[in-house]
Design a protein around this motif. Structure first.
Motif, PDB file in Angstrom:
ATOM      1  N   TRP A  35       0.813  -1.216   0.000  1.00  0.00           N
ATOM      2  CA  TRP A  35       0.000   0.000   0.000  1.00  0.00           C
ATOM      3  C   TRP A  35       0.851   1.272   0.000  1.00  0.00           C
ATOM      4  N   LYS A  36       2.170   1.129   0.111  1.00  0.00           N
ATOM      5  CA  LYS A  36       3.057   2.288   0.232  1.00  0.00           C
ATOM      6  C   LYS A  36       2.838   3.271  -0.923  1.00  0.00           C
ATOM      7  N   GLY A  37       2.735   4.533  -0.558  1.00  0.00           N
ATOM      8  CA  GLY A  37       2.564   5.586  -1.541  1.00  0.00           C
ATOM      9  C   GLY A  37       1.118   5.905  -1.873  1.00  0.00           C
ATOM     10  N   MET A  38       0.187   5.051  -1.446  1.00  0.00           N
ATOM     11  CA  MET A  38      -1.223   5.317  -1.717  1.00  0.00           C
ATOM     12  C   MET A  38      -1.851   5.928  -0.467  1.00  0.00           C
ATOM     13  N   PRO A  39      -2.440   7.113  -0.608  1.00  0.00           N
ATOM     14  CA  PRO A  39      -3.096   7.736   0.554  1.00  0.00           C
ATOM     15  C   PRO A  39      -4.193   6.839   1.128  1.00  0.00           C
ATOM     16  N   ASP A  40      -4.417   6.976   2.419  1.00  0.00           N
ATOM     17  CA  ASP A  40      -5.406   6.158   3.118  1.00  0.00           C
ATOM     18  C   ASP A  40      -6.793   6.278   2.502  1.00  0.00           C
ATOM     19  N   ARG A  41      -7.179   7.491   2.127  1.00  0.00           N
ATOM     20  CA  ARG A  41      -8.535   7.665   1.568  1.00  0.00           C
ATOM     21  C   ARG A  41      -8.693   6.870   0.280  1.00  0.00           C
ATOM     22  N   GLU A  42      -7.633   6.785  -0.514  1.00  0.00           N
ATOM     23  CA  GLU A  42      -7.716   6.039  -1.767  1.00  0.00           C
ATOM     24  C   GLU A  42      -7.767   4.540  -1.508  1.00  0.00           C
ATOM     25  N   SER A  43      -7.002   4.063  -0.541  1.00  0.00           N
ATOM     26  CA  SER A  43      -7.051   2.631  -0.233  1.00  0.00           C
ATOM     27  C   SER A  43      -8.414   2.250   0.329  1.00  0.00           C
ATOM     28  N   ARG A  44      -9.025   3.134   1.130  1.00  0.00           N
ATOM     29  CA  ARG A  44     -10.369   2.854   1.663  1.00  0.00           C
ATOM     30  C   ARG A  44     -11.401   2.796   0.546  1.00  0.00           C
ATOM     31  N   VAL A  45     -11.277   3.675  -0.444  1.00  0.00           N
ATOM     32  CA  VAL A  45     -12.199   3.662  -1.580  1.00  0.00           C
ATOM     33  C   VAL A  45     -12.026   2.368  -2.380  1.00  0.00           C
ATOM     34  N   LEU A  46     -10.786   1.971  -2.633  1.00  0.00           N
ATOM     35  CA  LEU A  46     -10.537   0.711  -3.362  1.00  0.00           C
ATOM     36  C   LEU A  46     -11.127  -0.481  -2.620  1.00  0.00           C
ATOM     37  N   LYS A  47     -10.947  -0.516  -1.321  1.00  0.00           N
ATOM     38  CA  LYS A  47     -11.478  -1.623  -0.521  1.00  0.00           C
ATOM     39  C   LYS A  47     -13.006  -1.647  -0.572  1.00  0.00           C
ATOM     40  N   ALA A  48     -13.630  -0.476  -0.526  1.00  0.00           N
ATOM     41  CA  ALA A  48     -15.102  -0.407  -0.595  1.00  0.00           C
ATOM     42  C   ALA A  48     -15.597  -0.916  -1.943  1.00  0.00           C
ATOM     43  N   ILE A  49     -14.879  -0.608  -2.998  1.00  0.00           N
ATOM     44  CA  ILE A  49     -15.277  -1.067  -4.334  1.00  0.00           C
ATOM     45  C   ILE A  49     -15.088  -2.577  -4.441  1.00  0.00           C
ATOM     46  N   LEU A  50     -14.009  -3.090  -3.875  1.00  0.00           N
ATOM     47  CA  LEU A  50     -13.744  -4.526  -3.914  1.00  0.00           C
ATOM     48  C   LEU A  50     -14.863  -5.309  -3.232  1.00  0.00           C
ATOM     49  N   LEU A  51     -15.434  -4.754  -2.178  1.00  0.00           N
ATOM     50  CA  LEU A  51     -16.479  -5.444  -1.428  1.00  0.00           C
ATOM     51  C   LEU A  51     -17.808  -5.509  -2.174  1.00  0.00           C
ATOM     52  N   GLN A  52     -17.942  -4.763  -3.244  1.00  0.00           N
ATOM     53  CA  GLN A  52     -19.176  -4.772  -4.022  1.00  0.00           C
ATOM     54  C   GLN A  52     -19.315  -6.077  -4.785  1.00  0.00           C
ATOM     55  N   ASP A  53     -20.534  -6.479  -5.008  1.00  0.00           N
ATOM     56  CA  ASP A  53     -20.844  -7.659  -5.805  1.00  0.00           C
ATOM     57  C   ASP A  53     -20.471  -7.384  -7.262  1.00  0.00           C
ATOM     58  N   LYS A  60     -22.166   2.434  -8.650  1.00  0.00           N
ATOM     59  CA  LYS A  60     -22.265   3.725  -9.334  1.00  0.00           C
ATOM     60  C   LYS A  60     -21.395   4.739  -8.607  1.00  0.00           C
ATOM     61  N   VAL A  61     -20.852   5.669  -9.360  1.00  0.00           N
ATOM     62  CA  VAL A  61     -20.031   6.724  -8.782  1.00  0.00           C
ATOM     63  C   VAL A  61     -20.826   7.472  -7.716  1.00  0.00           C
ATOM     64  N   MET A  62     -22.067   7.810  -8.010  1.00  0.00           N
ATOM     65  CA  MET A  62     -22.879   8.570  -7.047  1.00  0.00           C
ATOM     66  C   MET A  62     -23.152   7.775  -5.773  1.00  0.00           C
ATOM     67  N   ASP A  63     -23.311   6.459  -5.896  1.00  0.00           N
ATOM     68  CA  ASP A  63     -23.512   5.639  -4.694  1.00  0.00           C
ATOM     69  C   ASP A  63     -22.289   5.708  -3.789  1.00  0.00           C
ATOM     70  N   LEU A  64     -21.122   5.666  -4.390  1.00  0.00           N
ATOM     71  CA  LEU A  64     -19.895   5.739  -3.597  1.00  0.00           C
ATOM     72  C   LEU A  64     -19.720   7.128  -2.993  1.00  0.00           C
ATOM     73  N   ILE A  65     -19.991   8.157  -3.767  1.00  0.00           N
ATOM     74  CA  ILE A  65     -19.853   9.528  -3.273  1.00  0.00           C
ATOM     75  C   ILE A  65     -20.813   9.788  -2.115  1.00  0.00           C
ATOM     76  N   ASN A  66     -21.959   9.150  -2.134  1.00  0.00           N
ATOM     77  CA  ASN A  66     -22.941   9.334  -1.066  1.00  0.00           C
ATOM     78  C   ASN A  66     -22.668   8.455   0.158  1.00  0.00           C
TER      79      ASN A  66
END
Length: 107
Positions: free
Chosen positions: A17-35, A41-47
Motif C-alpha cells: 500500500w506504500k505511496g497510496m493515501p489512506d482515503r484512496e485505499s479505503r475507496v478501493l477496498k469499498a469497491i472490492l467489497l461490491q458484488d 455507481k459513482v454517485m452511490d460511492l460519493i454518497n
C-alpha cells in the motif's frame, strides 16, 4: 498463525500500500467489497458518508482513475450513470494481498 507471521504480514501489506493515501485505499477496498454482478455507481460511492465527504471521495476517485487503479464505464440501459470498475492493476494488488495472507496463515 503466530505473532511472527502476523508481523511479517503487516510489514509486507504496508509495502504493497506504500505511496497510496489512506482515503484512496479505503475507496478501493469499498469497491472490492461490491458484488461483481452489481457494479457500483459513482454517485452511490460519493454518497457513502463512511468514506468521507463527497469532495474527498471524488478527489480519491479522480486520483485512482489517473493512477490506473480504477476506470469508469457506462451502461446504455442505465442512461448517464457512471459505474466504477477495478482495473487489472488494482486486481493484482488485491491478489498479492490474498497471497500474503494465505502464506501467513500457513506459517
Amino acid at each position: 498463525m503466530n505473532s511472527t507471521s502476523c508481523a511479517r504480514f503487516v510489514v509486507a501489506k504496508e509495502k504493497l500500500w506504500k505511496g497510496m493515501p489512506d482515503r484512496e485505499s479505503r475507496v478501493l477496498k469499498a469497491i472490492l467489497l461490491q458484488d461483481a454482478n452489481n457494479p457500483l455507481k459513482v454517485m452511490d460511492l460519493i454518497n457513502t458518508s463512511a468514506l468521507g465527504s463527497p469532495a474527498t471521495i471524488h478527489a480519491a476517485l479522480t486520483s485512482l482513475v489517473n493512477s490506473g487503479h480504477l476506470k469508469h464505464s457506462t451502461l446504455l440501459i442505465a442512461g448517464r450513470s457512471k459505474f466504477i470498475n477495478l482495473t487489472p492493476l488494482s486486481k493484482t494488488l488485491f491478489n498479492k494481498l490474498n497471497i500474503l495472507l494465505l502464506n501467513c496463515a500457513k506459517a
